[in-house]
Design a protein around this motif. Structure first.
Motif, PDB file in Angstrom:
ATOM      1  N   GLY A 288     -36.088  10.433  82.247  1.00  0.00           N
ATOM      2  CA  GLY A 288     -37.631  10.346  81.321  1.00  0.00           C
ATOM      3  C   GLY A 288     -37.315  10.819  79.845  1.00  0.00           C
ATOM      4  N   PHE A 289     -36.567  11.897  79.723  1.00  0.00           N
ATOM      5  CA  PHE A 289     -36.536  12.148  78.174  1.00  0.00           C
ATOM      6  C   PHE A 289     -35.531  11.260  77.610  1.00  0.00           C
ATOM      7  CE2 PHE A 289     -34.276  14.698  74.995  1.00  0.00           C
ATOM      8  CZ  PHE A 289     -35.250  15.576  74.262  1.00  0.00           C
ATOM      9  N   SER A 290     -34.553  10.871  78.022  1.00  0.00           N
ATOM     10  CA  SER A 290     -33.593   9.874  77.243  1.00  0.00           C
ATOM     11  C   SER A 290     -34.614   8.730  76.751  1.00  0.00           C
ATOM     12  CB  SER A 290     -32.473   9.594  77.797  1.00  0.00           C
ATOM     13  OG  SER A 290     -32.681   8.948  79.244  1.00  0.00           O
ATOM     14  N   GLY A 291     -35.119   8.235  77.744  1.00  0.00           N
ATOM     15  CA  GLY A 291     -36.165   7.172  77.382  1.00  0.00           C
ATOM     16  C   GLY A 291     -37.153   7.282  76.436  1.00  0.00           C
ATOM     17  N   LEU A 292     -37.847   8.318  76.572  1.00  0.00           N
ATOM     18  CA  LEU A 292     -39.011   8.968  75.753  1.00  0.00           C
ATOM     19  C   LEU A 292     -38.557   9.117  74.153  1.00  0.00           C
ATOM     20  CD1 LEU A 292     -41.846   9.681  75.595  1.00  0.00           C
ATOM     21  CD2 LEU A 292     -41.149  12.165  75.971  1.00  0.00           C
ATOM     22  N   VAL A 293     -37.465   9.466  73.953  1.00  0.00           N
ATOM     23  CA  VAL A 293     -36.861   9.584  72.762  1.00  0.00           C
ATOM     24  C   VAL A 293     -36.823   8.197  71.854  1.00  0.00           C
ATOM     25  CG1 VAL A 293     -34.867  10.000  71.349  1.00  0.00           C
ATOM     26  CG2 VAL A 293     -35.569  11.634  73.106  1.00  0.00           C
TER      27      VAL A 293
END
Length: 640
Positions: free
Chosen positions: A197-202
């Motif tokens: 989720g975090f890598s996509g949000l960036v």
């Protein structure tokens, strides 16, 4: 399980089914569900979007095409997983249990005389799961290990050997059970989803225009404007929802609430963020510069730990499908759809933890052959999908029966639901069937072989039962005659196992013929399998007395239970039957099957297959956990 159903037994490593109703254990169960239920679908982002954008050179050459592909993935996840499985399929529990065979048993309960097509659906669904079980470890681990190519390009030739070593290791540790390993499954998989989720949000923050893919008309527009490759695209999109069957398979151990909570609180949002992030990355750098968006979107410093975490996640996903295969096989054996096999319990406290060495060996060899033959996850993706989409259609068909006959839905509502999801599931199946000659034949052949074995075993058992019933003496007739002319008796109890409740056991007839004596107590014992997953202890044993010499005992096990006759007979003490296991002899009939004259080609090979399966079946003494020192086997020859 259904995806047999997937990871059905591994859920017991985290919590017991009884605990699923304990509100205080909800956080633990939810964490366990994240690790076990969603391990498979959680690894799909590694290869799903990549395959969708590379189905054909130039298919994703423009921004609108990339957004269309992304929209298809988003709505496939929403409709197939969130709507169909979370809202509807997980409600179709068989006394708390889920999975293809469990759903088949639930559908059969609604009929006085169940139609044969329901059993056929169960056989087909179970057979397809085995094809899926071979491909999941292969494509999951291989796709993760391929990430080392970006870290060290010189390692490319070592990808397949490393993958094979990991797979051998995963299968080698199965005999020790997964209790200790499962403790870290939930936290590692939860970390995996948070990183996704975090890598996509960036990347979404850097390129927010990607959120336009929320519009479902972009996906539909892509299909209409690329009609020539629509089936190929749908086959790639389907990779994003593989693993959805696990939501239903693990229902019995986690309960519906933890599974639903885990999906909406963590899994679904993180999957969406990652897919949108991959789309944003591709839109920002250009599709021509991206070979593997999942790995290339990570910063260079994080690539190696990301590959390691991805490999750990795929191992967990593989672990889940392996133990799910054990569960499906155990259910199939209990339902007389497969011959008996060795079942080893790896925990003294958790009945769900089992190990089946024969299944483990066959799975490992099959997975290794697939990895060596295909060599890359891109090639394997062509083979992946037919089995899973087939299971989804079977699940839909059985669910419609349950909605109609069990839930008492209005026929119009059942028809509307069935048609909507038949279009979706049918499109996925047709798309994957289009890849039949590019590798899709692998799971199809596996499913065909397993279905043939299952059907031959059931047909052979039916013919054998009819043959022995014709040759047997009615039990009531024999008991009455022995009461009038009582033979010599010896101290102790004799238990005669038989599957026929009306006929006299062959072992009893041969014992009278050769020994010409009876024991003081003679028990005619029949073991039955219920259509329910588990049978309460107070309903497990029934006893009827013919006279002072003969008793009829019927023991009923649920199809999820391991049949343990000594433990079941201990329950009979509550019903007033006093016996000592050390003065009890179990008489079993060991049949030697011989071929008779055949009238057709089908019977010619089917009976040969049945006899071979029967000869290789696990010993009844071991399967029913009878003390070997108390068993007397009497051989008989039967011509079929």
């Amino acid at each position: 399980m259904t995806h047999t159903d997937k990871a059905d037994q591994q859920a017991g490593d985290v919590a017991t089914s009884q605990a699923s109703h304990d509100k205080s254990s909800l956080p633990l169960l939810t964490l366990g569900a994240i690790g076990v239920v969603y391990g498979d679908i959680g690894t799909s982002p590694i290869y799903a979007f990549r395959q969708a954008t590379h189905v054909r050179p130039g298919a994703a050459s423009s921004d609108i095409e990339i957004l269309g592909l992304l929209s298809l993935i988003v709505w496939a996840l929403t409709l197939t997983v969130a709507v169909k499985y979370v809202f509807f399929v997980t409600r179709a529990d068989n006394n708390g249990e889920g999975g293809t065979l469990s759903l088949m048993a639930l559908a059969r309960k609604t009929f006085t005389n169940p139609p044969i097509w329901i059993t056929v659906l169960g056989v087909v669904g179970a057979a397809m799961f085995y094809g899926d079980a071979l491909l999941t470890p292969a494509i999951s681990v291989l796709s993760a290990v391929e990430g080392v190519e970006l870290v060290a390009p010189g390692m490319t030739r070592w990808v397949v050997p490393i993958t094979m070593l990991i797979i051998i290791g995963v299968f080698a540790v199965q005999r020790f059970g997964t209790a200790k390993v499962s403790i870290v499954f939930g936290p590692i998989t939860a970390l995996w989803f948070l990183v996704l989720g975090f890598s996509g949000l960036v990347h979404i923050i850097a390129y927010p225009a990607v959120l336009a893919a929320l519009n479902p008309f972009l996906g539909l527009g892509f299909l209409f404007t690329h009609f020539g490759i629509a089936f190929v695209v749908m086959g790639a999109i389907f990779l994003a929802v593989t693993g959805a069957e696990a939501l239903y398979v693990d229902l019995g151990h986690f309960g519906r609430k933890p599974i639903v909570l885990a999906w909406f609180a963590l899994v679904f949002p993180c999957l969406l963020l990652n897919y949108f992030g991959q789309g944003a990355f591709v839109l920002s750098v250009g599709i021509e510069n991206v070979a593997s968006p999942f790995f290339q979107m990570q910063p260079e410093w994080a690539l190696l730990p990301f590959v390691i975490l991805a490999t750990m996640a795929t191992i967990i996903a593989s672990q889940a499908v392996i133990t799910g295969t054990y569960s499906l096989t155990q259910q199939a054996i209990a339902l007389n759809m497969l011959p008996r096999m060795v079942v080893q319990h790896t925990s003294a406290t958790q009945s769900g933890q089992i190990y089946m060495p024969q299944i483990n060996t066959m799975l490992m060899l099959g997975v290794l052959v697939l990895v060596a033959a295909f060599g890359s996850s891109a090639s394997l993706s062509n083979a992946y999908g037919i089995a899973v989409s087939g299971v989804m259609i079977v699940t839909l068909a059985l669910l419609v029966v349950v909605m109609w006959r069990n839930w008492k839905w209005h026929p119009a509502a059942v028809l509307a639901f069935g048609l909507v999801f038949l279009v979706i599931d049918g499109a996925f199946f047709a798309a994957n069937a289009a890849k039949l000659f590019q590798g899709g034949w692998v799971p199809a052949v596996v499913a065909l072989v397993v279905a043939t074995v299952m059907w031959s075993w059931m047909a052979g058992r039916r013919r054998l039962s009819e043959k022995t019933r014709r040759d047997e003496v009615p039990l009531e007739f024999l008991v009455n005659n022995l009461a009038k002319k009582k033979p010599n008796t010896v101290p102790g109890t004799a238990i005669f196992l038989t599957s026929d409740v009306e006929g006299a056991p062959t072992a009893l007839l041969h014992s009278l013929k050769h020994y010409k004596v009876l024991h003081e107590q003679n028990v005619i014992l029949t073991v039955r399998t219920s259509t329910s997953p588990r049978v309460p202890d107070d309903e497990k044993v029934t006893i009827d007395a013919y006279n002072e010499l003969f008793f009829r005992v019927v023991v009923t096990f649920g199809f999820m239970e391991s049949p343990n006759i000594p433990k079941a007979l201990a329950l009979a003490r509550k019903l007033g039957w006093k016996f000592d296991i050390m003065s009890t002899s179990f008489f079993l009939s060991r049949r030697s099957l011989k071929l008779g004259q055949k009238t057709g080609l089908l019977r010619f090979w089917q009976d040969r297959l049945f006899i071979r399966l029967a000869r290789n079946a696990s010993d009844a003494t071991e399967y029913f956990h009878i003390p070997t020192g108390r068993v007397v086997e009497i051989g008989t020859q039967v011509i079929i």
